[in-house]
Design a protein around this motif. Structure first.
Motif, mmCIF file in Angstrom:
data_model
loop_
_atom_site.group_PDB
_atom_site.id
_atom_site.type_symbol
_atom_site.label_atom_id
_atom_site.label_comp_id
_atom_site.label_asym_id
_atom_site.label_seq_id
_atom_site.Cartn_x
_atom_site.Cartn_y
_atom_site.Cartn_z
ATOM 1 N N HIS A 1 0.740 -1.189 -0.103
ATOM 2 C CA HIS A 1 0.301 0.094 -0.090
ATOM 3 C C HIS A 1 0.923 0.967 -0.308
ATOM 4 N N ASN B 1 -0.792 1.098 5.464
ATOM 5 C CA ASN B 1 -2.192 0.286 5.576
ATOM 6 C C ASN B 1 -3.613 1.430 4.889
ATOM 7 N N PRO B 2 -4.445 0.744 4.182
ATOM 8 C CA PRO B 2 -5.477 1.741 3.903
ATOM 9 C C PRO B 2 -6.597 2.534 5.253
ATOM 10 N N THR C 1 -10.430 1.008 5.965
ATOM 11 C CA THR C 1 -11.258 0.446 4.887
ATOM 12 C C THR C 1 -12.885 0.810 5.781
ATOM 13 N N ASP C 2 -12.889 1.288 5.955
ATOM 14 C CA ASP C 2 -14.400 1.982 6.893
ATOM 15 C C ASP C 2 -14.402 2.783 6.562
ATOM 16 N N ASN D 1 -6.153 10.538 7.700
ATOM 17 C CA ASN D 1 -5.336 9.802 7.729
ATOM 18 C C ASN D 1 -5.137 9.418 8.916
ATOM 19 N N HIS E 1 -1.552 0.070 -6.881
ATOM 20 C CA HIS E 1 -2.897 -0.058 -7.078
ATOM 21 C C HIS E 1 -2.697 0.783 -7.989
ATOM 22 N N THR F 1 -10.385 -4.185 -4.655
ATOM 23 C CA THR F 1 -10.893 -5.749 -4.656
ATOM 24 C C THR F 1 -12.005 -5.680 -4.032
ATOM 25 N N GLN G 1 -14.532 -3.867 -1.220
ATOM 26 C CA GLN G 1 -13.828 -2.990 -0.249
ATOM 27 C C GLN G 1 -12.993 -2.673 -0.288
ATOM 28 N N GLN H 1 -10.433 0.731 -0.231
ATOM 29 C CA GLN H 1 -9.092 1.357 0.705
ATOM 30 C C GLN H 1 -9.360 2.638 0.051
ATOM 31 N N TYR I 1 -7.439 5.957 0.806
ATOM 32 C CA TYR I 1 -5.985 6.441 1.284
ATOM 33 C C TYR I 1 -5.493 8.173 1.362
#
Length: 245
Positions: free
Chosen positions: A21, A57-58, A60-61, A70, A100, A180, A183, A185, A187
């Motif tokens: 990521h 890390n992303p 995700t929520d 962040n 990505h 994904t 899901q 992500q 950032y």
């Protein structure tokens, strides 16, 4: 030997996780380069225009309380800087070796209504100054803005609106990776600016959102499985419309 081997495996796994990521590592504003915050390191002794972010890390929520800038989004205390920039100036955000290529790129700003360093970023009113999504082709195989970011040396360049009223602002770059199924992500990365100039324009209420608050998992373009959408050539970027003074 077993201890050494286990440590090596753990280190290799950590490196793999980190490389999967990422985030913004530096900025170029006009002709000036600014270092970003260095994640996985203590903020003590660091100085940057960027707010703290702790891992590659992303989020995700889309309702995560720290979606605005962040995790953990804190100011750096005495090391927290702001870049002085004239309205109309270009800003380039440089990401790590970004893996990505499927998803939109969005750039927001928010007026701090005073000091950005002491601002609660979740309570600010954010407005979008740029966005780019699906460029060509269909959702699973087409060219996306994130793919263009990768092709352009993992960077994205935008401009501060030339008519924007002066003041203390955040600029927020956000990638929404949707490779994904179901899901998302997110950032997000924030940096502090002092905008100068003679502009008088400010966005109306219809362009303003809270972060979190602009997205939800009920949004079909957030909770999405692009691999079930072969042949679909349109994608509506979530969040507010772009403000163009």
């Amino acid at each position: 030997m077993m201890i050494l081997s286990a440590a090596f495996v753990a280190l290799a796994s950590a490196i793999t996780a980190v490389s999967a990521h990422g985030g913004v590592l530096s900025y170029k504003i006009g002709n000036t380069n600014y270092n970003g915050f260095v994640p996985y390191n203590t903020p003590t002794g660091q100085s940057s225009i960027q707010r703290e972010w702790d891992s590659y890390n992303p989020i995700t929520d889309p309702t995560n309380a720290q979606l605005s800038c962040n995790i953990d989004g804190a100011n750096l205390g005495t090391g927290q800087l702001s870049a002085t920039v004239a309205a109309g100036t270009s800003v380039t955000a440089y990401w790590n070796q970004w893996p990505h290529t499927i998803g939109p790129v969005m750039v927001y700003m928010a007026n701090c209504e005073g000091s950005c360093t002491s601002a609660n970023t979740a309570s600010l009113n954010w407005f979008k100054i740029e966005q780019s999504g699906l460029i060509s082709g269909d959702l699973p195989t087409g060219t996306w803005a994130m793919g263009q970011l990768v092709a352009n040396n993992n960077s994205w360049t935008t401009s501060i609106p030339s008519q924007l009223a002066p003041g203390n602002y955040f600029i927020r770059h956000e990638l929404l990776a949707i490779h994904t199924a179901n899901q998302p992500q997110f950032y997000p990365e924030c940096a502090q600016l002092i905008v100068t100039g003679s502009g008088t324009a400010t966005p109306g209420s219809s362009y303003l959102v809270k972060l979190p608050g602009a997205y939800s998992m009920s949004d079909p373009n957030v909770d999405i499985d692009i691999y079930d959408m072969q042949g679909v050539t349109n994608y509506t970027i979530p969040g507010p419309a772009v403000w163009t003074p």
